[in-house]
Design a protein around this motif. Structure first.
Motif, PDB file in Angstrom:
ATOM      1  N   TYR A 118      19.538 -38.805  29.830  1.00 26.75           N
ATOM      2  CA  TYR A 118      19.216 -37.377  30.447  1.00 26.75           C
ATOM      3  C   TYR A 118      18.657 -36.598  29.332  1.00 26.75           C
ATOM      4  O   TYR A 118      17.560 -36.095  29.610  1.00 26.75           O
ATOM      5  N   LEU A 119      19.533 -36.390  28.186  1.00 27.70           N
ATOM      6  CA  LEU A 119      18.937 -35.505  27.219  1.00 27.70           C
ATOM      7  C   LEU A 119      17.667 -36.079  26.555  1.00 27.70           C
ATOM      8  O   LEU A 119      16.860 -35.418  26.017  1.00 27.70           O
ATOM      9  N   GLN A 120      17.421 -37.366  26.370  1.00 28.76           N
ATOM     10  CA  GLN A 120      16.474 -37.665  25.624  1.00 28.76           C
ATOM     11  C   GLN A 120      15.206 -38.070  26.599  1.00 28.76           C
ATOM     12  O   GLN A 120      14.148 -38.115  26.269  1.00 28.76           O
ATOM     13  N   GLY A 121      15.408 -37.946  27.912  1.00 23.37           N
ATOM     14  CA  GLY A 121      14.132 -37.961  28.864  1.00 23.37           C
ATOM     15  C   GLY A 121      13.812 -36.739  29.056  1.00 23.37           C
ATOM     16  O   GLY A 121      12.943 -35.966  28.236  1.00 23.37           O
ATOM     17  N   SER A 122      13.719 -36.127  30.160  1.00 26.04           N
ATOM     18  CA  SER A 122      13.010 -35.037  30.738  1.00 26.04           C
ATOM     19  C   SER A 122      14.433 -33.831  31.154  1.00 26.04           C
ATOM     20  O   SER A 122      14.314 -33.645  32.396  1.00 26.04           O
ATOM     21  N   PRO A 123      15.222 -33.491  30.389  1.00 29.51           N
ATOM     22  CA  PRO A 123      16.493 -32.717  30.659  1.00 29.51           C
ATOM     23  C   PRO A 123      15.930 -31.411  31.418  1.00 29.51           C
ATOM     24  O   PRO A 123      14.908 -30.827  31.074  1.00 29.51           O
ATOM     25  N   ASP A 124      16.893 -30.933  32.320  1.00 28.84           N
ATOM     26  CA  ASP A 124      16.834 -29.459  32.590  1.00 28.84           C
ATOM     27  C   ASP A 124      16.736 -28.440  31.608  1.00 28.84           C
ATOM     28  O   ASP A 124      17.227 -28.749  30.481  1.00 28.84           O
ATOM     29  N   ASP A 125      16.608 -27.415  31.722  1.00 24.71           N
ATOM     30  CA  ASP A 125      16.482 -26.311  30.585  1.00 24.71           C
ATOM     31  C   ASP A 125      17.907 -26.075  30.186  1.00 24.71           C
ATOM     32  O   ASP A 125      18.193 -25.907  29.090  1.00 24.71           O
ATOM     33  N   VAL A 126      18.711 -26.051  31.389  1.00 20.39           N
ATOM     34  CA  VAL A 126      20.260 -25.675  31.022  1.00 20.39           C
ATOM     35  C   VAL A 126      21.053 -26.838  31.678  1.00 20.39           C
ATOM     36  O   VAL A 126      20.623 -27.275  32.795  1.00 20.39           O
ATOM     37  N   PHE A 127      22.124 -27.118  31.149  1.00 27.62           N
ATOM     38  CA  PHE A 127      22.954 -28.234  31.950  1.00 27.62           C
ATOM     39  C   PHE A 127      24.334 -27.933  31.940  1.00 27.62           C
ATOM     40  O   PHE A 127      24.870 -27.556  30.732  1.00 27.62           O
ATOM     41  N   THR A 128      25.135 -28.521  32.726  1.00 28.07           N
ATOM     42  CA  THR A 128      26.717 -28.134  32.551  1.00 28.07           C
ATOM     43  C   THR A 128      27.293 -29.092  31.634  1.00 28.07           C
ATOM     44  O   THR A 128      26.840 -30.570  31.300  1.00 28.07           O
ATOM     45  N   TRP A 129      28.236 -28.840  30.736  1.00 27.37           N
ATOM     46  CA  TRP A 129      28.848 -29.575  29.839  1.00 27.37           C
ATOM     47  C   TRP A 129      30.368 -29.283  29.318  1.00 27.37           C
ATOM     48  O   TRP A 129      30.659 -28.114  30.097  1.00 27.37           O
ATOM     49  N   PHE A 130      30.644 -29.753  28.402  1.00 28.03           N
ATOM     50  CA  PHE A 130      32.095 -29.649  28.026  1.00 28.03           C
ATOM     51  C   PHE A 130      31.998 -28.995  26.484  1.00 28.03           C
ATOM     52  O   PHE A 130      31.203 -29.379  25.771  1.00 28.03           O
ATOM     53  N   SER A 131      33.070 -28.365  25.948  1.00 26.87           N
ATOM     54  CA  SER A 131      33.365 -27.923  24.857  1.00 26.87           C
ATOM     55  C   SER A 131      34.047 -29.213  24.073  1.00 26.87           C
ATOM     56  O   SER A 131      34.452 -30.204  24.676  1.00 26.87           O
ATOM     57  N   GLY A 132      34.098 -29.143  22.546  1.00 23.07           N
ATOM     58  CA  GLY A 132      34.790 -30.518  22.263  1.00 23.07           C
ATOM     59  C   GLY A 132      33.726 -30.967  21.534  1.00 23.07           C
ATOM     60  O   GLY A 132      32.825 -30.829  20.937  1.00 23.07           O
ATOM     61  N   TYR A 133      34.443 -32.156  20.833  1.00 22.89           N
ATOM     62  CA  TYR A 133      33.585 -33.276  20.148  1.00 22.89           C
ATOM     63  C   TYR A 133      32.300 -33.532  20.789  1.00 22.89           C
ATOM     64  O   TYR A 133      31.169 -33.646  20.077  1.00 22.89           O
ATOM     65  N   ARG A 134      32.175 -33.669  22.115  1.00 23.32           N
ATOM     66  CA  ARG A 134      31.096 -34.045  22.774  1.00 23.32           C
ATOM     67  C   ARG A 134      29.988 -33.063  22.750  1.00 23.32           C
ATOM     68  O   ARG A 134      28.670 -33.391  22.639  1.00 23.32           O
ATOM     69  N   MET A 135      30.314 -31.791  22.790  1.00 22.77           N
ATOM     70  CA  MET A 135      29.247 -30.761  22.401  1.00 22.77           C
ATOM     71  C   MET A 135      28.873 -31.042  21.208  1.00 22.77           C
ATOM     72  O   MET A 135      27.534 -30.911  20.911  1.00 22.77           O
ATOM     73  N   ARG A 136      29.599 -31.168  20.081  1.00 22.18           N
ATOM     74  CA  ARG A 136      29.181 -31.133  18.784  1.00 22.18           C
ATOM     75  C   ARG A 136      28.274 -32.345  18.497  1.00 22.18           C
ATOM     76  O   ARG A 136      27.345 -32.435  17.571  1.00 22.18           O
ATOM     77  N   PHE A 137      28.715 -33.476  19.216  1.00 23.69           N
ATOM     78  CA  PHE A 137      27.749 -34.676  18.905  1.00 23.69           C
ATOM     79  C   PHE A 137      26.442 -34.472  19.051  1.00 23.69           C
ATOM     80  O   PHE A 137      25.479 -34.861  18.646  1.00 23.69           O
ATOM     81  N   PHE A 138      25.991 -34.003  20.502  1.00 21.60           N
ATOM     82  CA  PHE A 138      24.692 -33.800  21.021  1.00 21.60           C
ATOM     83  C   PHE A 138      24.102 -32.804  19.908  1.00 21.60           C
ATOM     84  O   PHE A 138      23.009 -32.916  19.832  1.00 21.60           O
ATOM     85  N   ALA A 139      24.828 -31.798  19.830  1.00 20.33           N
ATOM     86  CA  ALA A 139      24.076 -30.679  18.791  1.00 20.33           C
ATOM     87  C   ALA A 139      23.721 -31.306  17.651  1.00 20.33           C
ATOM     88  O   ALA A 139      22.723 -31.160  17.082  1.00 20.33           O
ATOM     89  N   ALA A 140      24.756 -32.189  17.028  1.00 20.04           N
ATOM     90  CA  ALA A 140      24.286 -32.811  15.775  1.00 20.04           C
ATOM     91  C   ALA A 140      23.328 -33.804  15.834  1.00 20.04           C
ATOM     92  O   ALA A 140      22.537 -34.104  14.855  1.00 20.04           O
ATOM     93  N   GLN A 141      23.015 -34.344  17.006  1.00 21.16           N
ATOM     94  CA  GLN A 141      21.972 -35.202  17.214  1.00 21.16           C
ATOM     95  C   GLN A 141      20.372 -34.706  17.558  1.00 21.16           C
ATOM     96  O   GLN A 141      19.709 -35.409  17.926  1.00 21.16           O
ATOM     97  N   GLY A 142      20.495 -33.610  17.606  1.00 23.37           N
ATOM     98  CA  GLY A 142      19.157 -32.573  17.933  1.00 23.37           C
ATOM     99  C   GLY A 142      19.002 -32.784  19.271  1.00 23.37           C
ATOM    100  O   GLY A 142      17.762 -32.509  19.836  1.00 23.37           O
ATOM    101  N   LEU A 143      20.006 -32.985  20.251  1.00 21.63           N
ATOM    102  CA  LEU A 143      19.774 -33.098  21.829  1.00 21.63           C
ATOM    103  C   LEU A 143      20.274 -31.859  22.332  1.00 21.63           C
ATOM    104  O   LEU A 143      20.281 -31.751  23.690  1.00 21.63           O
TER     105      LEU A 143
END
Length: 455
Positions: A118-143
């Motif tokens: 989803y994030l590598q395709g054509s993601p929405d401008d804003v999306f629901t997600w969670f705090s914690g490792y998974r948030m930091r992971f996608f931030a670190a990957q530039g997604l």
């Protein structure tokens, strides 16, 4: 070996041979974002909106002139969170006549399992997600997009919430909206009619469970068809048996999964499994919650979102909870789980100014007041939110979270996503099928942990 650039490649490259003994169905269902495994690259990408206006480099101050359409990808597919989000968006659009929001709702588990595609395709401008490792992971990957400017002047968020929204680079990528505790839920009217009392220790829980069986009830409602719900029981037991500090260290890959401490968790769990509903791998959490609602089960270890399966009013007012009982008096019960839910921005949103305007609103008391009114299973994260209209369950949740000495986020948020999905989901489901071979189970987990955490 160079680190793969995406979580999908990362997960695919790190699944060790020892993982192949688990069922492929469980592996595929649990693999968060494992695009190379799931082979559905366009499922969520198709949800991106193409009609948003373009914007570049909008700061928090510049969002006041935001116009056009903001697309919002949501995993809130259940009725209560879906209605709550719609109410918030209706209010936002009313207050911002130049902006409209297009919500794209996807089944909760499907959204999570395909988030990387989803994030590598054509993601929405804003999306629901969670705090914690998974948030930091996608931030670190530039997604994910940097929203540090949205955080400027956010005085209604605590330092702890800001820390939970911050990536490894010190920038903010997440806007908290609501959170909720995990505990042991029950119906007050059922307990009153049977004369049940809240258990203080695990032995008390066993005694109560035995009585519930005599009364024709399933003592503990249980459903793990989706793979993640049983993680909550592991977390509760681990924090009660081995302490919060050990739990955090274990999730960080710093402890030996084949050691006596982890064995004690599974062995203790095995001892109380007969109190749980049978055939849990064929039952969703919603179905298990309905057995509690129908007074066929006496208790349920779950998050407060269990209330979503109860009708508003008298039924929800009949719902209560208590902290998971004490196992070791030297450790006590001062550690709980209270995951934080919220929103993130895509790395390259089509309408950045509008996205940031919406994210700022999600973090406001006005938005959160609407959310918690529409969905009484959650509580607001904004310190200036109005609590006067909280239900008894929400008021208790606030005090429960406030009084906790330690708060964890949940296994699949507190550890690496590849370890949670490709190792722990199938491992726990394997345990639920065959709880008698703990030694080999924990050895397998440890072998896979070494492969993943030392890569």
């Amino acid at each position: 070996m160079p680190r793969p650039s995406t979580e999908a490649e990362y997960l695919a490259s790190l699944v060790p041979p020892s993982a192949r003994g688990f069922s492929r169905r469980a592996l595929l269902r649990g693999a968060v974002g494992a695009g190379s495994l799931l082979a559905v690259p366009s499922l969520l990408a198709a949800c991106g909106s193409g009609d948003a206006t373009s914007s570049s480099g909008a700061s928090g101050a510049a969002t006041s002139g935001a116009t056009g359409t903001v697309s919002l990808g949501s995993n809130g597919s259940d009725a209560a969170p879906k209605a709550a989000l719609q109410s918030v968006i209706d209010s936002f659009q009313k207050a911002n006549s130049g902006l409209s929001v297009k919500i794209n709702t996807i089944d909760h588990n499907t959204f999570q399992e395909n988030i990387n595609n989803y994030l590598q395709g054509s993601p929405d401008d804003v999306f629901t997600w969670f705090s914690g490792y998974r948030m930091r992971f996608f931030a670190a990957q530039g997604l994910a997009g940097d929203i540090s400017d949205v955080w400027q002047g956010k005085s209604n968020m605590s330092d702890a919430l800001k820390a939970a929204s911050t990536g490894d680079d010190g920038k903010q990528y997440f806007m908290p909206s609501t959170n909720y505790p995990w505990a042991v839920f029950y119906r007050k009217s059922l307990w009153s009619s049977k004369g049940y009392e809240v258990p203080k220790t695990l032995d008390d829980l066993k005694t109560l469970g035995a009585q519930m069986k005599k009364d024709g009830l399933d003592p503990i409602a249980f459903g793990d068809k989706d793979g993640w719900p049983a993680m909550g029981t592991f977390d509760q037991l681990n924090m009660r048996i081995n302490s919060y500090d050990y739990h955090v260290s274990l999730m960080a890959g710093k402890e030996d999964w084949s050691g006596d401490k982890v064995k004690a968790v599974f062995n203790t769990w095995r001892d109380i499994l007969p109190l749980h509903q049978s055939d849990s791998l064929g039952r969703t959490w919603q179905e298990a919650a309905q057995s509690l609602q129908q007074k066929k089960s006496g208790m349920y270890v779950l998050g407060a979102f269990v209330a979503q399966q109860f009708s508003k009013g008298a039924e929800q007012d009949d719902l209560d909870f208590f902290t998971f009982p004490e196992v070791d008096s030297n450790i006590g019960t001062d550690a709980i789980e209270a995951p934080i839910d919220g929103f993130m921005m895509a790395a390259s949103p089509k309408n950045e100014a509008g996205a940031k305007k919406l994210l700022s609103y999600f973090g406001s008391a006005d938005a959160q007041n609407i959310s918690v009114k529409a969905d009484p299973s959650v509580i607001a994260t904004a310190s200036d939110a109005d609590q006067s209209g909280y239900t008894a369950l929400q008021k208790k949740s606030v005090e429960f979270v406030k009084s906790a000495k330690h708060i964890s986020q949940f296994m699949d948020r507190d550890t690496r996503p590849d370890f949670a999905s490709t190792v722990m989901i199938p491992a726990i489901q394997s345990f639920l099928k065959t709880p008698t071979d703990v030694d080999n189970l924990v050895k397998s987990i440890q072998q896979q942990k070494l492969s993943i955490f030392t890569s």
